[in-house]
Design a protein around this motif. Sequence first.
Motif, PDB file in Angstrom:
ATOM      1  N   VAL A 115       0.594  -6.587  -3.934  1.00 29.14           N
ATOM      2  CA  VAL A 115      -0.152  -6.861  -2.700  1.00 29.14           C
ATOM      3  C   VAL A 115       0.385  -6.039  -1.525  1.00 29.14           C
ATOM      4  N   ALA A 116       1.686  -6.058  -1.302  1.00 30.87           N
ATOM      5  CA  ALA A 116       2.268  -5.336  -0.164  1.00 30.87           C
ATOM      6  C   ALA A 116       2.038  -3.832  -0.289  1.00 30.87           C
ATOM      7  N   PHE A 117       2.212  -3.285  -1.485  1.00 31.61           N
ATOM      8  CA  PHE A 117       1.992  -1.853  -1.719  1.00 31.61           C
ATOM      9  C   PHE A 117       0.528  -1.489  -1.474  1.00 31.61           C
ATOM     10  N   ASP A 118      -0.381  -2.321  -1.978  1.00 33.75           N
ATOM     11  CA  ASP A 118      -1.804  -2.043  -1.809  1.00 33.75           C
ATOM     12  C   ASP A 118      -2.228  -2.124  -0.348  1.00 33.75           C
ATOM     13  N   ARG A 119      -1.640  -3.050   0.400  1.00 36.75           N
ATOM     14  CA  ARG A 119      -1.955  -3.158   1.830  1.00 36.75           C
ATOM     15  C   ARG A 119      -1.440  -1.941   2.584  1.00 36.75           C
ATOM     16  N   ARG A 120      -0.153  -1.681   2.441  1.00 36.53           N
ATOM     17  CA  ARG A 120       0.506  -0.684   3.276  1.00 36.53           C
ATOM     18  C   ARG A 120       0.261   0.753   2.801  1.00 36.53           C
ATOM     19  N   HIS A 121       0.676   1.054   1.589  1.00 38.34           N
ATOM     20  CA  HIS A 121       0.618   2.446   1.110  1.00 38.34           C
ATOM     21  C   HIS A 121      -0.808   2.860   0.740  1.00 38.34           C
ATOM     22  N   LYS A 122      -1.405   2.109  -0.183  1.00 36.21           N
ATOM     23  CA  LYS A 122      -2.750   2.502  -0.606  1.00 36.21           C
ATOM     24  C   LYS A 122      -3.750   2.332   0.533  1.00 36.21           C
ATOM     25  N   GLY A 123      -3.602   1.294   1.334  1.00 39.32           N
ATOM     26  CA  GLY A 123      -4.500   1.117   2.474  1.00 39.32           C
ATOM     27  C   GLY A 123      -4.458   2.315   3.408  1.00 39.32           C
ATOM     28  N   SER A 124      -3.260   2.792   3.713  1.00 38.47           N
ATOM     29  CA  SER A 124      -3.120   3.952   4.583  1.00 38.47           C
ATOM     30  C   SER A 124      -3.701   5.203   3.928  1.00 38.47           C
ATOM     31  N   LEU A 125      -3.469   5.350   2.627  1.00 37.88           N
ATOM     32  CA  LEU A 125      -3.999   6.501   1.890  1.00 37.88           C
ATOM     33  C   LEU A 125      -5.526   6.502   1.896  1.00 37.88           C
ATOM     34  N   TYR A 126      -6.130   5.347   1.592  1.00 40.21           N
ATOM     35  CA  TYR A 126      -7.588   5.265   1.568  1.00 40.21           C
ATOM     36  C   TYR A 126      -8.169   5.464   2.965  1.00 40.21           C
ATOM     37  N   ALA A 127      -7.492   4.948   3.987  1.00 46.71           N
ATOM     38  CA  ALA A 127      -7.957   5.151   5.366  1.00 46.71           C
ATOM     39  C   ALA A 127      -7.911   6.634   5.723  1.00 46.71           C
ATOM     40  N   ARG A 128      -6.825   7.309   5.356  1.00 52.62           N
ATOM     41  CA  ARG A 128      -6.710   8.752   5.634  1.00 52.62           C
ATOM     42  C   ARG A 128      -7.823   9.529   4.950  1.00 52.62           C
ATOM     43  N   GLU A 145      -9.282  -9.552   0.772  1.00 50.75           N
ATOM     44  CA  GLU A 145      -8.970  -8.893   2.039  1.00 50.75           C
ATOM     45  C   GLU A 145      -9.911  -7.705   2.179  1.00 50.75           C
ATOM     46  N   VAL A 146     -10.628  -7.649   3.290  1.00 52.43           N
ATOM     47  CA  VAL A 146     -11.619  -6.602   3.520  1.00 52.43           C
ATOM     48  C   VAL A 146     -11.119  -5.708   4.654  1.00 52.43           C
ATOM     49  N   TYR A 147     -10.972  -4.417   4.349  1.00 52.45           N
ATOM     50  CA  TYR A 147     -10.471  -3.428   5.310  1.00 52.45           C
ATOM     51  C   TYR A 147     -11.580  -2.435   5.626  1.00 52.45           C
ATOM     52  N   ARG A 148     -11.806  -2.237   6.946  1.00 53.55           N
ATOM     53  CA  ARG A 148     -12.872  -1.329   7.387  1.00 53.55           C
ATOM     54  C   ARG A 148     -12.457  -0.589   8.660  1.00 53.55           C
ATOM     55  N   ARG A 149     -13.203   0.430   8.977  1.00 48.54           N
ATOM     56  CA  ARG A 149     -12.983   1.272  10.164  1.00 48.54           C
ATOM     57  C   ARG A 149     -11.646   1.999  10.125  1.00 48.54           C
ATOM     58  N   PRO A 150     -11.535   3.032   9.300  1.00 53.62           N
ATOM     59  CA  PRO A 150     -10.300   3.820   9.277  1.00 53.62           C
ATOM     60  C   PRO A 150     -10.051   4.490  10.621  1.00 53.62           C
ATOM     61  N   GLY A 151      -8.783   4.492  11.045  1.00 53.50           N
ATOM     62  CA  GLY A 151      -8.424   5.128  12.307  1.00 53.50           C
ATOM     63  C   GLY A 151      -7.006   5.674  12.253  1.00 53.50           C
ATOM     64  N   ALA A 152      -6.750   6.689  13.034  1.00 54.45           N
ATOM     65  CA  ALA A 152      -5.425   7.309  13.077  1.00 54.45           C
ATOM     66  C   ALA A 152      -4.399   6.331  13.629  1.00 54.45           C
ATOM     67  N   ASP A 153      -3.212   6.344  13.028  1.00 52.16           N
ATOM     68  CA  ASP A 153      -2.093   5.505  13.468  1.00 52.16           C
ATOM     69  C   ASP A 153      -0.813   6.182  12.982  1.00 52.16           C
ATOM     70  N   ALA A 154      -0.088   6.808  13.896  1.00 48.96           N
ATOM     71  CA  ALA A 154       1.109   7.562  13.533  1.00 48.96           C
ATOM     72  C   ALA A 154       2.165   6.708  12.841  1.00 48.96           C
ATOM     73  N   SER A 155       2.145   5.402  13.053  1.00 48.51           N
ATOM     74  CA  SER A 155       3.158   4.544  12.433  1.00 48.51           C
ATOM     75  C   SER A 155       2.814   4.163  10.989  1.00 48.51           C
ATOM     76  N   ALA A 156       1.593   4.427  10.548  1.00 52.53           N
ATOM     77  CA  ALA A 156       1.178   4.095   9.176  1.00 52.53           C
ATOM     78  C   ALA A 156       1.742   5.125   8.200  1.00 52.53           C
ATOM     79  N   ASP A 157       1.898   4.719   6.953  1.00 53.65           N
ATOM     80  CA  ASP A 157       2.509   5.580   5.934  1.00 53.65           C
ATOM     81  C   ASP A 157       1.898   6.977   5.859  1.00 53.65           C
TER      82      ASP A 157
END
Length: 191
Positions: A115-128, A145-157
């Motif tokens: 769960v944590a890996f999918d939220r943080r790492h994969k979520g950031s990858l898919y958003a990018r 958990e539904v994630y939408r609207r990808p946006g730039a965030d320098a602090s993300a992986d």
Amino acid sequence: MRDPVPTRRWTRREDDRLIECGILHEDEPVELIGGQLVVAEPKGSPHATAVTLAREALRVAFGPGSTVREQNPLALDEESEPEPDLAVVPGHPRDYRAEHPSRPVLVVEVAESSVAFDRRHKGSLYARAGVPDYWIVNLVERIVEVYRRPGADASADFGWRYLEVERLGPGAAVSPLGRPEAVIAVTDLLP
């Protein structure tokens, strides 16, 4: 303070070559995520059941003109070829006989220990990569958990994250962005 452990980054081409040479096997549970070869989560019965349930719900929701791919690679960029549990891509399966799809309309990960890996790492990858709709079927909390609207965030992986996050429990429903007229009950995605 210790120096970080040196690592070697891999490209999709190099990853494919490892398979061609027999170093990695095609069905080995390894994904290329941001240049790193990552071992995928083991798939127990609840995971397998949730993937099957979600696949069927998405096939009904999207219908003809879309393909629901199960645990197959996405060519997101030169250093990432994740194998999400499910990805909905436009077109017919034969459209991807020469190249893996690169622009899914929806990606779904089923997660128990990841769960944590999918939220943080994969979520950031898919958003990018600009994936507009990313869902995690969270087996631990029994939610989607539904994630939408990808946006730039320098602090993300990977320098990107999803700006909208919604956590839906049993009794709720979700409509894919790619088929807003379709309604999928959260309980139809949970084992």
